[in-house]
Design a protein around this motif. Structure first.
Motif, PDB file in Angstrom:
ATOM      1  N   UNK A 154       0.842  -1.198   0.000  1.00  0.00           N
ATOM      2  CA  UNK A 154       0.000   0.000   0.000  1.00  0.00           C
ATOM      3  C   UNK A 154       0.875   1.244   0.000  1.00  0.00           C
ATOM      4  N   UNK A 155       1.933   1.214   0.798  1.00  0.00           N
ATOM      5  CA  UNK A 155       2.780   2.407   0.831  1.00  0.00           C
ATOM      6  C   UNK A 155       3.445   2.597  -0.531  1.00  0.00           C
ATOM      7  N   UNK A 156       3.753   1.494  -1.239  1.00  0.00           N
ATOM      8  CA  UNK A 156       4.324   1.632  -2.589  1.00  0.00           C
ATOM      9  C   UNK A 156       3.340   2.329  -3.516  1.00  0.00           C
ATOM     10  N   UNK A 157       2.055   1.967  -3.397  1.00  0.00           N
ATOM     11  CA  UNK A 157       1.039   2.615  -4.238  1.00  0.00           C
ATOM     12  C   UNK A 157       0.928   4.101  -3.911  1.00  0.00           C
ATOM     13  N   UNK A 158       0.957   4.402  -2.615  1.00  0.00           N
ATOM     14  CA  UNK A 158       0.859   5.808  -2.216  1.00  0.00           C
ATOM     15  C   UNK A 158       2.074   6.592  -2.694  1.00  0.00           C
ATOM     16  N   UNK A 159       3.239   5.957  -2.614  1.00  0.00           N
ATOM     17  CA  UNK A 159       4.463   6.616  -3.087  1.00  0.00           C
ATOM     18  C   UNK A 159       4.317   6.930  -4.575  1.00  0.00           C
ATOM     19  N   UNK A 160       3.779   5.947  -5.304  1.00  0.00           N
ATOM     20  CA  UNK A 160       3.612   6.130  -6.736  1.00  0.00           C
ATOM     21  C   UNK A 160       2.659   7.290  -7.026  1.00  0.00           C
ATOM     22  N   UNK A 161       1.590   7.350  -6.234  1.00  0.00           N
ATOM     23  CA  UNK A 161       0.574   8.376  -6.464  1.00  0.00           C
ATOM     24  C   UNK A 161       1.090   9.770  -6.126  1.00  0.00           C
ATOM     25  N   UNK A 162       2.039   9.862  -5.215  1.00  0.00           N
ATOM     26  CA  UNK A 162       2.513  11.197  -4.817  1.00  0.00           C
ATOM     27  C   UNK A 162       3.914  11.454  -5.359  1.00  0.00           C
ATOM     28  N   UNK A 163       4.174  10.907  -6.562  1.00  0.00           N
ATOM     29  CA  UNK A 163       5.513  11.005  -7.142  1.00  0.00           C
ATOM     30  C   UNK A 163       6.013  12.419  -7.346  1.00  0.00           C
ATOM     31  N   UNK A 181      13.547   9.042  -8.474  1.00  0.00           N
ATOM     32  CA  UNK A 181      13.449   8.660  -7.064  1.00  0.00           C
ATOM     33  C   UNK A 181      12.137   7.965  -6.722  1.00  0.00           C
ATOM     34  N   UNK A 182      11.079   8.315  -7.458  1.00  0.00           N
ATOM     35  CA  UNK A 182       9.798   7.664  -7.166  1.00  0.00           C
ATOM     36  C   UNK A 182       9.896   6.164  -7.435  1.00  0.00           C
ATOM     37  N   UNK A 183      10.439   5.862  -8.621  1.00  0.00           N
ATOM     38  CA  UNK A 183      10.631   4.445  -8.957  1.00  0.00           C
ATOM     39  C   UNK A 183      11.447   3.764  -7.878  1.00  0.00           C
ATOM     40  N   UNK A 184      12.483   4.474  -7.439  1.00  0.00           N
ATOM     41  CA  UNK A 184      13.361   3.921  -6.416  1.00  0.00           C
ATOM     42  C   UNK A 184      12.583   3.571  -5.147  1.00  0.00           C
ATOM     43  N   UNK A 185      11.785   4.517  -4.664  1.00  0.00           N
ATOM     44  CA  UNK A 185      11.069   4.267  -3.411  1.00  0.00           C
ATOM     45  C   UNK A 185      10.000   3.190  -3.572  1.00  0.00           C
ATOM     46  N   UNK A 186       9.373   3.169  -4.735  1.00  0.00           N
ATOM     47  CA  UNK A 186       8.342   2.148  -4.961  1.00  0.00           C
ATOM     48  C   UNK A 186       8.967   0.758  -4.913  1.00  0.00           C
ATOM     49  N   UNK A 187      10.034   0.587  -5.699  1.00  0.00           N
ATOM     50  CA  UNK A 187      10.661  -0.736  -5.746  1.00  0.00           C
ATOM     51  C   UNK A 187      11.235  -1.124  -4.389  1.00  0.00           C
ATOM     52  N   UNK A 188      11.754  -0.127  -3.690  1.00  0.00           N
ATOM     53  CA  UNK A 188      12.314  -0.363  -2.361  1.00  0.00           C
ATOM     54  C   UNK A 188      11.239  -0.942  -1.438  1.00  0.00           C
ATOM     55  N   UNK A 189      10.073  -0.287  -1.452  1.00  0.00           N
ATOM     56  CA  UNK A 189       8.987  -0.731  -0.565  1.00  0.00           C
ATOM     57  C   UNK A 189       8.489  -2.117  -0.961  1.00  0.00           C
ATOM     58  N   UNK A 190       8.331  -2.350  -2.284  1.00  0.00           N
ATOM     59  CA  UNK A 190       7.816  -3.658  -2.700  1.00  0.00           C
ATOM     60  C   UNK A 190       8.816  -4.760  -2.352  1.00  0.00           C
ATOM     61  N   UNK A 197      13.913  15.532  -9.702  1.00  0.00           N
ATOM     62  CA  UNK A 197      13.203  14.585  -8.858  1.00  0.00           C
ATOM     63  C   UNK A 197      12.131  13.915  -9.678  1.00  0.00           C
ATOM     64  N   UNK A 198      11.545  12.912  -9.094  1.00  0.00           N
ATOM     65  CA  UNK A 198      10.389  12.270  -9.716  1.00  0.00           C
ATOM     66  C   UNK A 198      10.790  11.523 -10.962  1.00  0.00           C
ATOM     67  N   UNK A 199       9.786  11.166 -11.755  1.00  0.00           N
ATOM     68  CA  UNK A 199      10.080  10.346 -12.925  1.00  0.00           C
ATOM     69  C   UNK A 199       9.915  11.148 -14.202  1.00  0.00           C
ATOM     70  N   UNK A 200      10.078  12.419 -14.103  1.00  0.00           N
ATOM     71  CA  UNK A 200       9.850  13.252 -15.281  1.00  0.00           C
ATOM     72  C   UNK A 200      11.081  13.417 -16.153  1.00  0.00           C
ATOM     73  N   UNK A 201      12.122  12.601 -15.912  1.00  0.00           N
ATOM     74  CA  UNK A 201      13.352  12.809 -16.659  1.00  0.00           C
ATOM     75  C   UNK A 201      13.189  12.416 -18.114  1.00  0.00           C
ATOM     76  N   UNK A 202      14.047  12.961 -18.927  1.00  0.00           N
ATOM     77  CA  UNK A 202      14.078  12.598 -20.335  1.00  0.00           C
ATOM     78  C   UNK A 202      14.701  11.219 -20.450  1.00  0.00           C
ATOM     79  N   UNK A 203      14.025  10.319 -21.143  1.00  0.00           N
ATOM     80  CA  UNK A 203      14.530   8.962 -21.220  1.00  0.00           C
ATOM     81  C   UNK A 203      15.611   8.815 -22.276  1.00  0.00           C
TER      82      UNK A 203
END
Lengths: 497, 542
Positions: free
Chosen positions: A18-27, A112-121, B452-458
């Motif tokens: 759930x926290x991974x989903x929330x992290x994703x939503x608040x990226x 970083x969002x991807x990072x935190x999501x994968x970290x939590x999962x 930050x975030x995933x908005x980077x250019x791929x």
């Protein structure tokens, strides 16, 4: 010994998801995102603490979620061994959560969002493995951890990152498909079930008339199938995985991922095969000698590495085999020493990795030879590093000592001099590659590039976010060295039953 | 015949309705105009057929191996030829698979097909009717008619709406399948001459002499082995898949290949049990070769569609492996694997179609680094790829597990030989996923580029790729539900086939032990070959 059937224990696995989903939503909102990450970690740990009293009273929890086929189901069962691992991993996740903020922001990392999501999962996957009630569920979560750590290892998305991640996934997927899958099927064909036996560690689930050949093959397939345990010759994914950001190396490649491997190996040895069968067929001693090789050789390789993270990686490989060595000795002392090292190694090794990351963020240094004099500029970090090193070496009063104590007792129970020698030699080797780092950081001469630079590097808030967690973990290492009672009680529930 | 049937008691002839609905729909398309109207009509008819097929699931009697919802009408009394339809636990699942996949075929062609819409919808609906026909008919003549009727629309799908090498691919497909059908026709005629009946249920219980069984088995097995396809008769498949439009590939992978497996279960095993036993080691060996060769070839492909096509060869290898283990777990696993392959590979072909519409290339290299641009697409691609290599918790895992359970409990060697196939599957799917989602491993990536975030250019080749639209999302989400449903709770599917598979295996073992004596005569040579085969089998099993 009461087993409560409840879906409450699913909570521990669900919170990280759930926290991974929330992290994703608040990226797009970093502060909120990282709040979710820490809240997830905290709640996960609380949910583990919540079930602890019942476990300590000798009870257990159980929940069957899905049944795929008779005897093969997604089943959760929480007992002492599971809570030992789950508690350690979820507690360290909280500290790592703070550390991540310091590290990721300090280096201005991308995605970083991807990072935190994968970290939590990944942590959620480890919780699932800890709570697994049968081999299939264990396999399921083991694989989930493999898949979701791939983006973390490949995080930098450069040639080196892809290469490391490729090696990582090839090793883990190949071994689990090629060895673990047939092992699981062989065990099912022999036993008609994959459910773990929770009735002490002596008897497994194998019927008495099973042929020695089949048991041996299944066992070896399991041993090599859990490549996350880093037993040689299937260890070299771990040094490759060090291309990942340091919080990943710290929590995942010192605690969560590798411990999932070791935990799974121990679980299979104790709850599928049982000590009696392993002893009767000579598999315990074989395993002990086999991992002794890893203990010594990995330490020797560690001596040759000058990159700090690489040295820590080989140290991890060596230390993980202690756990399996302890369990493979099949005596109560051995199993206790092995299992308690899951906790002890976790707290000490995460300290060392945290320190390596803090040094990198604060000073940009990766190589040990450049760290001369660094102790004066990062005193807290290096002191914590020193304490954790003592634990690795096994000196009292730090927690590693408790492990070595029980392991040494076990070798004496077995009257096995060779294994005792392995323990002593490896302790010397550990001292050989940790003590110089510590000494050099305080007494060594700073490299020419650093000449004239003085002043503490631990002042900035982001670095403090990293230094405080590592101080806490090192202090806890000392605490667990002085009062290992809680863990001994939990392990006794299992060993003594 | 009557003793094998349970007559339809729903109040309306459900199977005939399923057969006629798409046909009637196809006729109506001839009078419609306008692409949108045609598409909507096609979707409507296929959805209606799917809805109409639901009672087959909900009203299915789990406790009998007889043919249910059966309808029998006189057709040519002097030939004892009847119009007979009915489903048992094996065919009902394939009928449901067909009716549920077809609406998705229309959905995935919504913007993919640009020309000749009327013909397209017509062909798809005729196709659906003939595929349903193959699975529900209970006599060999109808079976052959539907079997052949399916060829023409499929040929047209490839030849009219296909890619640049469509002529080559469609002819190759047509000739290969036709070659198999000729042998099937010979077998059907000879069965009639020998027994005087076309009724499949009667033929299934008829005891043939050993040498006749061998001939029958070889003729049928050739037809079905081409269809499924089995190594070394698989070469038509990659060509057909690569050139076919998305809908064609989906139909081909999800349903057409299953007819091979269905044929083995309906004809070869029950009608020629002794010959099946004799030939088993060879078919097991070929299955393992399919698994390994398919996987190995998939590993080397640079064209995504070709990769999935070769992976199909590998997956179908697991199906034939399960079938020829001749035990309950193996056959159940094979059945489940057929359903799963229909879901997963169908979904993967839809995924490829989606990306092809955007980049106009099927090369992996042209479709790399999608992770940042199309996160939703990539999530679905990830789920179906994991499912394709039997990740635990997904549908294919259960199928593969059952097949391997069957293998390990019968011949451990066979089980171990199939394991490299599972490893290869993980290798080629993860390679595909890595390259499509991340990048080529030459590493154009960049480190510490801030933000930050995933908005980077791929930094990929395309900067303007749109993520899934609602239609595509619904298509893939629908299939995802089945991936996890069967992956975690396969009981409803396994339950349906339980009785029928049990009955089949029982019948098979009975048939193997009681082979009527016969005068060998000119069959002596074949008999000798059979003996020799049998000796190898004994060696193999020991």
């Amino acid at each position: 010994m009461e087993t409560i059937i409840t879906s409450k224990i699913l909570l521990t696995c669900a919170i990280p998801l759930v926290s991974a989903l929330l992290i994703m939503a608040s990226g797009s909102r970093p502060n909120l995102r990282e709040t979710w990450s820490i809240a997830g970690a905290g709640l996960t740990f609380l949910s583990v603490v919540n079930v602890l009293p019942h476990i300590l009273a000798g009870g257990s929890y159980e929940c069957v979620l899905f049944t795929l086929y008779p005897g093969i189901s997604v089943k959760f069962h929480l007992d002492g061994l599971g809570i030992l691992f789950a508690g350690t991993a979820s507690f360290l996740w909280i500290l790592a959560g703070f550390y991540c903020i310091g590290y990721m922001r300090g280096l201005n990392e991308h995605a970083q969002t991807r990072f935190y999501v994968c970290y939590a999962v990944s942590v959620g996957g480890a919780m699932g493995a800890a709570f697994a009630g049968n081999l299939f569920t264990l396999y399921l979560f083991y694989e989930i951890v493999s898949i979701f750590t791939y983006p973390l290892v490949a995080h930098h998305q450069d040639a080196e990152g892809y290469e490391g991640a490729r090696k990582y996934i090839i090793y883990l997927m190949f071994t689990s498909k090629a060895f673990l899958l047939p092992a699981m099927i062989l065990i099912y064909v022999q036993c008609g079930t994959l459910d773990f036996c929770y009735n002490g560690i002596v008897n497994g689930i194998f019927p008495t008339e099973t042929s020695r050949w089949l048991v041996t093959v299944s066992y070896l397939l399991c041993l090599f199938g859990f490549a996350k345990a880093g037993i040689m010759p299937l260890h070299s994914w771990l040094p490759s995985a060090m291309v990942a950001p340091t919080p990943v190396s710290a929590l995942l490649h010192a605690v969560v991922v590798v411990k999932v491997g070791v935990f799974s190996t121990c679980r299979v040895m104790l709850s599928i095969f049982g000590t009696k069968l392993l002893h009767d067929y000579g598999l315990g001693l074989f395993t002990a000698y086999f991992v002794s090789f890893t203990i010594v050789v990995a330490s020797i390789i560690a001596l040759t590495k000058t990159n700090l993270k690489a040295r820590l990686a080989y140290s991890t490989i060596s230390q993980l085999s202690y756990i399996i060595l302890g369990v493979a000795m099949l005596t109560p002392n051995g199993v206790t020493g092995g299992l308690i090292h899951i906790v002890n190694h976790a707290f000490s090794k995460i300290t060392l990795f945290f320190a390596a990351g803090a040094i990198f963020v604060a000073s940009g240094k990766k190589d040990i030879n450049e760290m001369g004099g660094l102790g004066h500029r990062m005193p807290l970090t290096m002191l914590a590093f020193g304490i954790a090193s003592l634990s690795m070496i096994g000196a009292p009063p730090v927690s590693g000592f408790v492990t070595k104590w029980f392991l040494a007792l076990a070798t004496m129970d077995l009257h096995n001099t060779l294994l005792l020698v392995v323990l002593l030699v490896s302790s010397l080797l550990n001292a050989g590659y940790f003590v110089p780092i510590f000494l050099q950081s305080f007494y060594g001469t700073p490299p020419a590039a650093d000449a004239g630079q003085t002043g503490s590097l631990e002042r900035s808030p982001l670095v403090m976010l990293m230094v405080v967690p590592l101080c806490i973990t090192s202090l806890l290492s000392v605490l667990f060295g002085l009062y290992p009672d809680l863990f001994l009680r939990i392990i006794n529930l299992m060993v003594g039953a | 015949m009557e003793q094998y049937l349970i007559h339809n008691h729903l109040g309306y002839p459900i199977l005939s309705v399923l057969l006629c609905l798409p046909l009637a729909g196809a006729v109506v398309t001839l009078f419609l105009r306008g692409d949108t109207v045609l598409k909507t009509w096609g979707l409507l008819v296929t959805v209606a057929t799917a809805a109409a097929s639901l009672p087959l699931y909900s009203r299915f009697d789990l406790h009998t191996a007889k043919y249910q919802f059966a309808e029998v009408y006189q057709w040519f009394p002097f030939l004892k030829l009847e119009y007979a339809v009915g489903v048992d636990g094996i065919s009902v699942l394939l009928v449901l698979l067909t009716t549920f996949v077809m609406p998705l075929c229309i959905l995935c062609s919504w913007s993919y097909i640009q020309e000749r819409f009327k013909e397209f919808i017509f062909v798809i609906l005729v196709m659906e009717a003939s595929m349903i026909g193959v699975f529900i008919c209970l006599n060999t003549v109808l079976f052959y008619i539907f079997w052949e009727a399916m060829l023409i629309p499929m040929y047209l799908l490839i030849a009219v709406w296909g890619g640049p090498r469509k002529d080559y691919a469609s002819i190759k497909f047509f000739l290969y399948t036709l070659l198999g059908s000729v042998f099937l026709l010979v077998a059907i005629i000879s069965l009639y001459v020998k027994t005087g009946t076309f009724a499949i249920p009667e033929l299934m219980t008829h005891r043939f002499g050993y040498a006749y069984q061998m001939w029958l088995f070889l003729a049928c097995a050739l037809a079905f082995a081409i269809k499924i396809p089995m190594f070394p008769l698989h070469t038509w498949l990659p060509a057909a898949h690569v050139e076919a439009p998305t809908a064609g590939s989906v139909i081909l992978a999800s349903i057409l290949l299953k007819m091979g497996g269905y044929g083995f279960l309906r004809f070869c095993l029950p009608m020629a049990p002794a010959a099946t036993l004799t030939c088993m080691p060879y078919l097991l060996a070929l299955s393992i070769m399919s698994i390994i060769f398919g996987g190995y070839l998939a590993l080397g492909q640079s064209d995504i569609k070709k990769l999935i096509a070769y992976s199909s060869v590998g997956h179908m290898g697991f199906v034939t492996l399960g079938i020829f283990l001749l035990n309950v777990q193996g056959i159940k696993g094979a059945m489940l694997q057929m359903i799963n392959h229909g879901i997963t590979t169908g979904a993967l072909f839809i995924c490829i179609g989606i990306i092809y519409e955007r980049t106009h290339s099927r090369e992996i290299a042209d479709n790399s680094k999608l992770g940042m641009m199309m996160p939703i697409y990539v999530t679905f691609l990830g789920i179906f790829s994991l499912s394709s290599f039997a990740f635990p918790g997904t549908n294919s895992f259960v199928g593969e597990l059952l097949v391997l359970l069957g293998a390990f409990s019968k011949y451990k060697l066979v089980g171990f030989l199939a394991i490299p196939g599972a490893v290869l599957a993980a290798a080629y799917m993860l390679r595909l996923l890595q390259k499509m989602v991340w990048s080529d491993s030459d590493g154009h990536g960049h480190h510490h580029d801030g933000g930050h975030g995933h908005g980077d250019d791929a930094g990929g080749h395309h900067h303007d790729l749109k993520d899934l639209n609602l239609r595509e999302f619904v298509t893939l989400a629908f299939l995802t539900v089945f991936v996890f449903w069967i992956g975690l709770h396969p009981a409803p599917v396994l339950r349906i086939m339980d009785t029928s598979v049990g009955h089949l295996v029982e019948q098979l073992h009975h048939g193997m032990q009681h082979v009527p004596a016969e005068h060998h005569g000119h069959h002596a040579l074949l008999h000798q070959v059979g003996e020799w085969f049998a000796q190898v089998r004994i060696f193999f099993a020991s």
